[in-house]
Scaffold this motif. Structure first.
Motif, short mmCIF file in Angstrom:
data_model
loop_
_atom_site.label_atom_id
_atom_site.label_comp_id
_atom_site.label_asym_id
_atom_site.label_seq_id
_atom_site.Cartn_x
_atom_site.Cartn_y
_atom_site.Cartn_z
N ILE A 1 39.77 34.30 24.35
CA ILE A 1 38.56 33.52 24.11
C ILE A 1 38.57 32.32 25.05
O ILE A 1 39.50 31.50 25.02
N SER A 2 37.54 32.19 25.89
CA SER A 2 37.55 31.11 26.88
C SER A 2 36.14 30.59 27.12
O SER A 2 35.15 31.19 26.72
N ALA A 3 36.09 29.45 27.82
CA ALA A 3 34.82 28.84 28.20
C ALA A 3 35.00 28.20 29.56
O ALA A 3 36.09 27.72 29.91
N GLY A 4 33.91 28.16 30.34
CA GLY A 4 33.95 27.49 31.63
C GLY A 4 35.02 28.06 32.55
O GLY A 4 35.26 29.26 32.59
N VAL A 5 35.70 27.16 33.28
CA VAL A 5 36.74 27.60 34.20
C VAL A 5 38.01 28.03 33.45
O VAL A 5 38.95 28.55 34.05
N GLY A 6 38.02 27.84 32.12
CA GLY A 6 39.11 28.36 31.30
C GLY A 6 39.21 29.87 31.34
O GLY A 6 40.18 30.45 30.86
N VAL A 7 38.23 30.52 31.96
CA VAL A 7 38.26 31.98 32.12
C VAL A 7 39.37 32.41 33.07
O VAL A 7 39.82 33.56 33.03
N THR A 8 39.87 31.52 33.93
CA THR A 8 40.76 31.95 35.01
C THR A 8 42.09 32.52 34.52
O THR A 8 42.46 33.63 34.93
N PRO A 9 42.85 31.83 33.64
CA PRO A 9 44.07 32.47 33.16
C PRO A 9 43.79 33.69 32.30
O PRO A 9 44.59 34.63 32.23
N MET A 10 42.62 33.71 31.63
CA MET A 10 42.27 34.85 30.79
C MET A 10 42.02 36.10 31.63
O MET A 10 42.35 37.22 31.21
N MET A 11 41.43 35.94 32.81
CA MET A 11 41.23 37.09 33.68
C MET A 11 42.57 37.65 34.13
O MET A 11 42.74 38.87 34.27
N SER B 1 30.69 31.93 41.54
CA SER B 1 29.56 31.47 40.73
C SER B 1 28.99 30.24 41.40
O SER B 1 29.40 29.87 42.50
N GLU B 2 28.04 29.62 40.74
CA GLU B 2 27.42 28.41 41.30
C GLU B 2 28.46 27.33 41.60
O GLU B 2 28.30 26.55 42.54
N THR B 3 29.52 27.26 40.81
CA THR B 3 30.48 26.17 40.94
C THR B 3 31.92 26.61 41.21
O THR B 3 32.77 25.77 41.48
N VAL B 4 32.23 27.89 41.10
CA VAL B 4 33.61 28.37 41.21
C VAL B 4 33.79 29.23 42.45
O VAL B 4 32.98 30.12 42.72
N THR B 5 34.86 28.94 43.20
CA THR B 5 35.22 29.72 44.38
C THR B 5 36.67 30.16 44.27
O THR B 5 37.53 29.37 43.84
N SER B 6 36.95 31.40 44.63
CA SER B 6 38.32 31.92 44.61
C SER B 6 38.95 31.79 45.99
O SER B 6 38.30 31.99 47.02
#
Length: 402
Positions: free
Chosen positions: A268-278, A163-168
């Protein structure tokens, strides 16, 4: 169990800690780093500079004192701290050092009020906490098959902008060995040498992929202009495919291993909190493909929606999965309902009931205000407290006990 002699002194300390806690922790860190500057490699020094760490430790000491006779309340917190300490490489020999400087700080700040009896009580209380943490950490180190402070070398085999701010960053063992498995929701610590501080700094990043894929993946958010983003920004700017990182074993107890396969799962997540949810999403779909999973996510807009293509692919592949996305300020090319379903902040009160079943297991991850708002909204919808779990970020591991 705290002795009868010490209990009244600890109880009497609660209002004192409310008033002087931050002053005590400032004194503690000053003493600790003066005597043991090498420990700066373990602590988050930008948090030290901002005062976040001092505030958090003061809250933790207060919470511990207030709950010392409630082991059931302390047990899950002990577990979370032990996991964090193992990811940092904390050793048993660190505890006497911390205890000495904490007691010295209490004595310095409280002056004549720090009587020998009060200091003896706090020595006993600290000893109980240290013993519990040392035992829990010893068990975790043994389970991982590593010595305290032992990190492994991994190579960045792929770097992908999400995304604009997140890199894997996709990681494999440098020696070619198979990386250990992990539980979806866990994290690793990454050690990076920070030249401007002349220190090694450790940061925790959730594993954002499912276990068993032949790699570990972390998805890191850039934090422009924020001291808290010091290590994350170095990863973005200086680490390339083929570079080597040193990482801890997977840690953390924010996992779904205790849930039954037939219980609906709501993430339920927001922002970079999506990472453990994925990671939880993919782990659940792999292990229990017939289990209903609802994935709710909030972010700024489509450009700031990490791992979106991956989420869309999973939706096409799994009929028991549903998603619901809120964009705070959708961009002109963000479309309803293909990209998002709700504009503004995520409001569970307006989410369709089918996405929030009463019998589900709920997991929350994101900024603290977001998690608090969703937690309260779930309770208002009749979801029981025992059904809700949330991740705790940074140093605020004891705050919910206050």
């Amino acid at each position: 169990m705290l002795s009868a002699v010490s209990r009244p002194y600890i109880a009497a300390s609660v209002p004192v800690l409310r008033e002087h806690g931050v002053t005590i922790t400032l004194c503690f860190y000053r003493r600790l780093f003066a005597a043991h500057p090498e420990l700066k490699n373990i602590f988050n020094m930008p948090n030290q500079e901002s005062g976040i760490q001092q505030q958090a430790l003061a809250s933790a000491i207060f919470a511990y004192a207030a709950n010392i006779d409630h082991p059931d309340a302390l047990a899950p917190v002990i577990s979370r701290i032990a996991h964090k300490h193992v990811s940092l490489g904390i050793k048993a020999e660190h505890y006497p050092i911390v205890g000495k400087h904490l007691l010295d700080a209490i004595a310095e700040v409280l002056g004549a009020a720090a009587t020998p009896a009060l200091l003896a009580a706090w020595s006993e209380a600290y000893g109980m906490l240290a013993d519990a943490l040392i035992a829990a950490e010893r068990a975790l180190y043994q389970a991982h098959g590593v010595e305290p402070g032992e990190y492994r070398s991994v190579t960045v085999v792929r770097k992908q902008k999400e995304s604009e701010t997140v890199t894997s960053f996709y990681l494999q063992a440098t020696d070619g060995a198979v990386l250990p498995s992990f539980q979806p929701g866990q994290y690793i610590s990454v050690a990076v040498d920070v030249a401007e501080l002349s220190l090694r700094q450790l940061r925790q990043y959730s594993l954002s992929d499912a276990p068993g894929n032949g790699h570990w993946r972390i998805s890191v958010k850039r934090e422009e202009g924020s001291p808290a983003g010091l290590v994350s920004n170095l990863l973005h700017d200086q680490y390339r495919e083929g570079d080597v990182l040193w990482v801890s074993p997977p840690c953390g107890d924010f996992v779904m291993s205790t849930e039954t396969a037939d219980t609906p799962l709501v993430l339920i997540s927001a922002g970079v909190g999506v990472t453990p949810m994925m990671s939880m999403l993919q782990g659940s779909l792999q292990q229990h493909p017939d289990r209903p999973v609802n994935f709710l996510y909030a972010t700024l807009d489509g450009r700031h929606h990490p791992l979106k293509r991956e989420l869309d692919r999973l939706l096409l592949q799994h009929g028991r999965m549903q998603s619901y996305v809120a964009y705070e300020r959708p961009a002109a090319n963000d479309c309803v309902p293909q990209d998002y379903q709700q504009q503004g902040h995520l409001r569970l009160a307006t989410v369709p009931d089918a996405l929030l079943p009463q019998n589900a297991a709920y997991f929350l991850c994101g900024p603290a205000p977001f998690m608090h708002a969703q937690h309260q909204a779930l309770l208002a919808r009749g979801v029981a407290e025992r059904q809700i779990r949330q991740e705790v970020f940074g140093p605020s591991l004891l705050g919910h006990l206050q």
